[in-house]
Write a protein that holds these residues in place. Structure first.
Motif, PDB file in Angstrom:
ATOM      1  N   LEU A 330      34.896  41.780  38.825  1.00  0.00           N
ATOM      2  CA  LEU A 330      33.600  42.250  38.335  1.00  0.00           C
ATOM      3  C   LEU A 330      32.847  41.138  37.614  1.00  0.00           C
ATOM      4  O   LEU A 330      31.612  41.087  37.648  1.00  0.00           O
ATOM      5  N   SER A 331      33.588  40.224  36.982  1.00  0.00           N
ATOM      6  CA  SER A 331      32.935  39.138  36.243  1.00  0.00           C
ATOM      7  C   SER A 331      32.238  38.148  37.172  1.00  0.00           C
ATOM      8  O   SER A 331      31.479  37.294  36.710  1.00  0.00           O
ATOM      9  N   ALA A 332      32.511  38.249  38.489  1.00  0.00           N
ATOM     10  CA  ALA A 332      31.781  37.413  39.446  1.00  0.00           C
ATOM     11  C   ALA A 332      30.366  37.923  39.666  1.00  0.00           C
ATOM     12  O   ALA A 332      29.516  37.213  40.195  1.00  0.00           O
ATOM     13  N   VAL A 337      30.658  37.260  29.487  1.00  0.00           N
ATOM     14  CA  VAL A 337      30.500  37.445  28.037  1.00  0.00           C
ATOM     15  C   VAL A 337      30.241  38.912  27.689  1.00  0.00           C
ATOM     16  O   VAL A 337      30.966  39.489  26.863  1.00  0.00           O
ATOM     17  N   PRO A 338      29.227  39.571  28.279  1.00  0.00           N
ATOM     18  CA  PRO A 338      29.053  40.987  27.962  1.00  0.00           C
ATOM     19  C   PRO A 338      30.221  41.845  28.435  1.00  0.00           C
ATOM     20  O   PRO A 338      30.570  42.834  27.780  1.00  0.00           O
ATOM     21  N   VAL A 362      38.857  37.299  33.322  1.00  0.00           N
ATOM     22  CA  VAL A 362      37.416  37.227  33.049  1.00  0.00           C
ATOM     23  C   VAL A 362      36.948  35.785  32.932  1.00  0.00           C
ATOM     24  O   VAL A 362      35.764  35.491  33.131  1.00  0.00           O
ATOM     25  N   GLY A 363      37.870  34.865  32.626  1.00  0.00           N
ATOM     26  CA  GLY A 363      37.482  33.462  32.531  1.00  0.00           C
ATOM     27  C   GLY A 363      37.329  32.799  33.874  1.00  0.00           C
ATOM     28  O   GLY A 363      36.444  31.965  34.073  1.00  0.00           O
ATOM     29  N   VAL A 364      38.193  33.164  34.832  1.00  0.00           N
ATOM     30  CA  VAL A 364      38.217  32.496  36.130  1.00  0.00           C
ATOM     31  C   VAL A 364      37.554  33.337  37.222  1.00  0.00           C
ATOM     32  O   VAL A 364      37.035  32.797  38.206  1.00  0.00           O
ATOM     33  N   GLY A 365      37.549  34.655  37.069  1.00  0.00           N
ATOM     34  CA  GLY A 365      36.997  35.529  38.101  1.00  0.00           C
ATOM     35  C   GLY A 365      35.547  35.238  38.436  1.00  0.00           C
ATOM     36  O   GLY A 365      35.113  35.426  39.580  1.00  0.00           O
ATOM     37  N   GLY A 366      34.800  34.738  37.474  1.00  0.00           N
ATOM     38  CA  GLY A 366      33.406  34.400  37.722  1.00  0.00           C
ATOM     39  C   GLY A 366      33.228  33.279  38.725  1.00  0.00           C
ATOM     40  O   GLY A 366      32.131  33.076  39.266  1.00  0.00           O
ATOM     41  N   SER A 373      29.216  32.460  36.953  1.00  0.00           N
ATOM     42  CA  SER A 373      29.578  31.704  35.756  1.00  0.00           C
ATOM     43  C   SER A 373      28.502  30.677  35.439  1.00  0.00           C
ATOM     44  O   SER A 373      27.722  30.287  36.311  1.00  0.00           O
ATOM     45  N   ALA A 374      28.496  30.244  34.191  1.00  0.00           N
ATOM     46  CA  ALA A 374      27.542  29.206  33.782  1.00  0.00           C
ATOM     47  C   ALA A 374      27.802  27.912  34.547  1.00  0.00           C
ATOM     48  O   ALA A 374      26.867  27.198  34.918  1.00  0.00           O
TER      49      ALA A 374
END
Length: 421
Positions: A330-332, A337-338, A362-366, A373-374
């Protein structure tokens, strides 16, 4: 509190999320959007909470929310100021070119780029790590297809390196500050995270068969610059040791390190009228900090109306390790952050091993999507060939690397718990 207010606040939160997703379409900086929706949400909470008991509850909620944001902000300001100084002085570039030979095979260079991005992003913020890594890629003047492979590894490696250090990723810092994991727990994430990066580099390196020519650059570095770099590294080590041994908050150690940097620059005459050392604070990514501020205000408002309880429902339906894996996917799509802030505010009950799994997810999934991710957004803005579609062709390789890294974290965490027991 009127019945319409929760629905209105949820609508504002959704509008803020959509503003982030469609930033390139509406041409409004995401920091500006979420700051408006976040601040306005709290104003509405105060306006429509006339009862003394509820009004006091809202006030206490805001004070707690601001306290969390302040701790995060001050830590990031200190860390990013160090990096802004060292980057402008050319010390980081010097280290890169000192380590690389004039000629190197493209395959070996891809692995070294991934390792460098991984290590550097654990010390610096993701944006700086991406900018430095992308600058190296562009200096190679590779064909577009090869540039895309290098960029994909950089985005994944930058996000992977940040998960194991509180200096590297804001979501890792948020989970740590919430007391869910310790610094020693986070350090254990390094091995499976690096393994996943090397796996991705191996999969993408197969078509690379030529030799890359590296144009070495040299920047004049003063003695004071080297000493400030040593202060930065000492501050990182002192932050970990101080927290483990004496429970010293990381923000306090980093602010102390920043003050030493200022005093050292002054003592060596580096703090001049034309180049004041305090000006480096103004060179950090304040739009990123404002984005964090707005997001955390929105999520805090959602907690006040109990809109985050839906996350608890997911964790009640599927095993925790599955839910955490899905949060990574989902973080992708949703900024991590939210997403992380919502999970923390929802007070999901997990053990240390499960929180370690979520930290990685959540750190890598983006990294699975370029917009997740930024690091991906920054790389896309600097490399013309890198688009949503071109990055998507490596989705299977990225997903496999993410899966291996996540499985490695779960295995490592399980061994940790069994040993502790």
């Amino acid at each position: 509190m009127p019945e319409f207010l929760p629905y209105l606040l949820i609508a504002l939160a959704i509008a803020g999320l959509l503003a982030v997703i469609f930033e390139e379409v509406i041409h409004i900086n995401k920091a500006q959007s979420v700051l408006f929706f976040g601040a306005f949400s709290w104003i509405l909470l105060f306006m429509f909470s006339p009862e003394p008991a509820i009004h006091e509850q809202v006030r206490a909620g805001l004070e707690h929310n601001i306290s969390e944001i302040a701790s995060l902000w001050l830590f990031l300001v200190a860390a990013m100021t160090f990096v802004a100084y060292l980057n402008k002085k050319g010390l980081i570039e010097n280290i890169i070119y000192r380590l690389l030979p004039a000629q190197i095979s493209e395959r070996k260079l891809l692995f070294l780029t991934g390792i460098f991005s991984f290590v550097f992003s654990s010390l610096a913020d993701n944006i700086t790590a991406t900018l430095v890594s992308v600058a190296l890629i562009l200096s190679l003047r590779l064909p577009a297809a090869k540039t895309l492979r290098f960029a994909t590894v950089v985005v994944f490696a930058v996000n992977s390196g940040g998960v194991a250090m509180i200096t590297g990723d804001v979501t890792t810092l948020m989970i740590f500050l919430a007391g869910k994991v310790s610094i020693t727990n986070l350090l254990l994430l390094s091995l499976p995270a690096l393994l996943a990066v090397l796996l991705l580099a191996f999969m993408l390196a197969r078509p690379l068969r030529e030799t890359a020519i590296i144009e070495h650059k040299h920047n004049d570095v003063q003695r004071v610059d080297v000493m400030i770099a040593c202060v930065f590294m000492t501050t990182i080590l002192a932050t970990m040791a101080g927290n483990v041994l004496f429970d010293i908050p990381p923000v306090l150690t980093f602010l102390s390190g920043l003050s030493v940097m200022f005093l050292l620059a002054r003592a060596y005459g580096e703090d001049t009228e034309h180049d004041p050392i305090m000006d480096y604070i103004r060179q950090i990514e304040f739009d990123t900090l404002m984005f964090f501020l707005g997001i955390l205000l929105i999520v805090g408002a959602m907690k006040e109306i109990h809109a985050l309880d839906g996350f608890l429902d997911l964790y009640a339906v599927v095993p925790v390790w599955v839910a955490n894996f899905l949060m990574g996917l989902l973080s992708a799509i949703i900024d991590n952050v939210p997403l992380t802030a919502a999970l923390l505010k929802a007070d999901v009950q997990m053990n240390t091993a499960e929180w370690m799994g979520l930290t990685y997810a959540v750190g890598v999934g983006g990294s699975l999507l370029i917009i997740g991710s930024a690091a991906g957004i920054v790389a896309m803005s600097k490399i013309n060939e890198l688009t949503f579609g071109s990055y998507l062709r490596y989705l299977l390789a990225l997903l496999l690397a993410y899966l291996v890294g996540y499985a490695g974290v779960l295995g490592m965490a399980k061994i940790l718990l069994e040993t502790a027991a």
